[in-house]
Design an enzyme around this catalytic site. Sequence first.
Site, PDB file in Angstrom:
ATOM      1  N   GLY A  35       0.718  -1.237  -0.035  1.00 50.18           N
ATOM      2  CA  GLY A  35      -0.041   0.040   0.026  1.00 50.18           C
ATOM      3  C   GLY A  35       0.780   1.357  -0.088  1.00 50.18           C
ATOM      4  CB  CYS A  36       0.343   4.498  -1.293  1.00 50.65           C
ATOM      5  SG  CYS A  36      -1.349   5.174  -0.494  1.00 50.65           S
ATOM      6  CD1 TRP A  37      -2.613   6.343   2.904  1.00 47.59           C
ATOM      7  CD2 TRP A  37      -1.142   7.337   4.185  1.00 47.59           C
ATOM      8  NE1 TRP A  37      -2.853   7.389   2.773  1.00 47.59           N
ATOM      9  CE2 TRP A  37      -1.987   8.339   3.578  1.00 47.59           C
ATOM     10  CE3 TRP A  37      -0.119   7.859   4.866  1.00 47.59           C
ATOM     11  CZ2 TRP A  37      -1.832   9.631   3.634  1.00 47.59           C
ATOM     12  CZ3 TRP A  37      -0.029   9.283   4.979  1.00 47.59           C
ATOM     13  CH2 TRP A  37      -1.026   9.895   4.505  1.00 47.59           C
TER      14      TRP A  37
END
Length: 310
Positions: A115-117
């Site tokens: 995921g990006c976060w």
Amino acid sequence: MKPKIFIDGEHGTTGLQIRALLADRADLEIISVPAERRKEASARAEFLNAADVAILCLPDDAARESVSLISNGTTRVIDASTAHRVADGWEYGFAEMDREQPARIAAAMRVANPGCWPQGPIATLRPLIAAGLLPGDYPVTVNGISGYSGGGRPMIEDYEARGDEAPEFLLYGLTLKHKHLPELRRYAGLSGDPIMQPAVGNFAQGMITVVPLQLGALPRVPKGAELHATLADHFSAIEGGVVEVAPYEVVERVPDLQPEACNGTNRMKLHVFANDDRAQALLVAVYDNLGKGASGAAVQNLDLMLAGRR
């Protein structure tokens, strides 16, 4: 013979970005379900099984369904959804996480795109925990801001439709149950769930994550330069890695430290800021939420898997 790549969900935000990144790749054959067959139940399974690598750009349930439709032992999978990021039998697709991680990805049949976060906090925390500078039970807080493209097509359409009335800064995840917590906890090496305080800004893409550290309660308090050197040593040892550690500086501000600084690239840039007298530090990561945070990482993982195939 060129490897066949099938992007399941090629018309979504991440799928479109991956198609654009692969558009000029003469070494690949991109296969797609013809428009006239998109409503055929069997077409998706046919193309999944015809691919050498299938890249899933789908909601979680649809991604699980796609995996279940693969009936051969040859189609390799990169899943950009949340569905398999902590699942058994799936390799985590953050190539710079460990020295051995590129080889693990290259050999894997199933790779879960990060995921990006979580990637920024994992990048800054994992090497420090592995080196013993932070304990695994450290009470981590993650702050940050992402472009509105991180919310997918609905948020993109909402922000662009609202124009000047779109919020400049929008906090979310206020129930403290962010969907990326399991992967952040596992791959950062934490024994407990961190607090994540994400926000969206009125810009299309790019992001910054910040992990503040209160170091004074630790049995041995590391200096800022030691935190920085540990991160720099870790990422300099990753062959072909795209994570850069900025020089260590004691400064009030850095003019080019802004969420769009790495846009259009697959790079991630890390910063360490510290006040040794106060035993406090900030671990900062800057990257494109659609690049290293999504499509860029998927293409990086694809290249590693194809290299391992030869």
